[in-house]
Design an enzyme around this catalytic site. Structure first.
Site: not given
Ligand code: SAH
Length: 350
Positions: A92, A105, A112, A116, A119, A333
């Site tokens: 993205e 961005c 990832c 977290c 997220c 994100c």
């Protein structure tokens, strides 16, 4: 033989590649300029002889970011792209319009590994790192699509850039190259969840980028709960690294602080935040937490957000609340990739 990722090469590396195939090194700059301008095929390189274009296409490939979906906010001029990479993976990228120009961005990894809790990017872990060329391709694809020049870049999309260190640094060198996109390092922010080894390594490069550190909590008991990285490098280790980084670079650090209702928005949190950041030249960027379906986190009400900000300011800190852009298009994100993986539909423009 695997193909060379030619868009990740700098002019010196291109010169040696060209000499290996018996071509003059002055072509290196020409090829570099084409690649960095965003061409997606060798045939677009009109001042390069056809036989050289053919040779290059036999030994290398040009990384691209192909628009899979595009969402345009009706509230502001934010545009969110889901790009498809050569291997079918999705990333993205978000284009934001500010008074001072266009900012993009970019993602630095597919997925990832940082996990977290608030997220969406970490929901499926990391599939792979992005190459420098794939980071560049996100910018050139947006520029080609909209017909504008990007002036600012934030490495705040999917992924942890400091866990993909070499490619991220290579990207920074290429994107700021005067024959390339020529985006000044001062116009680039790199955001980390607190990957201390990477912060120390980055300090050695002493680049004038802005380091953004996703702090999100001033107490280890809270940070441990929401950011697994805190178990490896706790707040004190992270802030020590920030001090070391600042000593070398003399750059102001930006601390990101996602305000999550009932988790990190108390007066005690504001007080502690002021205490622990003392002595660090910094800016606190408050982000009202974006809701993610998979978790129960929500943002505090506006009164609490402003109270928190005013408290920080009363303690002598510089703090602002980040403007929410693209709220109607899931612009934070990981949210879109998740939807696409799950086959759901949104306000699809393209
Ligand atoms: N891995 C890097 C960069 C990617 S995340 C980092 O952690 O900094 C970019 C920023 O968005 C980080 O500050 C991240 O913590 C924040 N973020 C992620 N999900 C969010 C959410 N649901 N609401 C608000 N901010 C979020």
């Amino acid at each position: 033989m695997s193909l060379i990722d030619i868009k990740s090469l700098d002019t010196d590396e291109l010169a040696s590649l060209l000499s290996e195939i018996g071509e003059p090194s002055y072509r290196a700059k020409q090829v570099f300029v084409w690649l960095q301008s965003g061409v997606e095929s060798f045939d677009e390189m009109t001042n390069i002889p056809k036989n050289l274009r053919k040779k290059l296409s036999e030994i290398s490939y040009i990384a691209v970011a192909l628009t899979e979906k595009k969402f345009e906010s009706r509230l502001d001029e934010t545009v969110k792209y889901v790009f498809r990479l050569y291997d079918g993976e999705f990333i993205e990228t978000v284009l934001m319009r500010y008074k001072h120009g266009y900012s993009v961005c970019i993602s630095t990894q597919v997925g990832c590994n940082m996990g977290c809790k608030f997220c969406a990017s970490g929901l499926y872990g990391k599939t792979r790192d992005l190459s420098a060329s794939e980071m560049l391709a996100q910018i050139t694809a947006v520029q080609r699509d909209i017909g504008i020049r990007i002036s600012n870049v934030v490495m705040m999309g999917m992924g942890e850039p400091l866990e993909n260190f070499d490619n991220s640094v290579k990207f920074l060198r290429l994107v700021s190259h005067s024959d390339g996109l020529n985006i000044g390092l001062r116009h680039i922010s790199l955001s980390t969840c607190g990957y201390v080894a990477g912060i120390d390594k980055l300090a050695r490069y002493n680049m004038p980028i802005t380091l953004s550190v996703s702090l999100h909590a001033p107490f280890d008991v809270i940070r441990d709960e929401i950011m697994p990285i805190n178990k490896k490098w706790n707040i004190s280790a992270l802030l020590d690294a920030c001090r070391r980084y600042q000593k070398v670079t003399t750059r102001r650090i930006s601390f990101e602080y996602a305000l999550i209702s009932g988790v990190n928005d108390s007066k005690a949190c504001a007080e502690e935040l002021a205490k622990i950041t003392k002595g660090i030249m910094c800016h606190i960027n408050l982000i009202p937490a974006n809701p993610v379906v998979e978790n129960s986190f929500s943002k505090p009400d506006n009164k609490t957000i402003n109270y928190f900000k005013d408290l920080l300011i009363s303690f002598g800190l510089t703090a602002t609340v980040r403007r929410t852009l693209g709220a109607d298009i899931d612009a934070s994100c990981g949210q879109l990739r998740k939807k696409i993986r799950e086959g759901s539909k949104g306000a699809i423009i393209q």
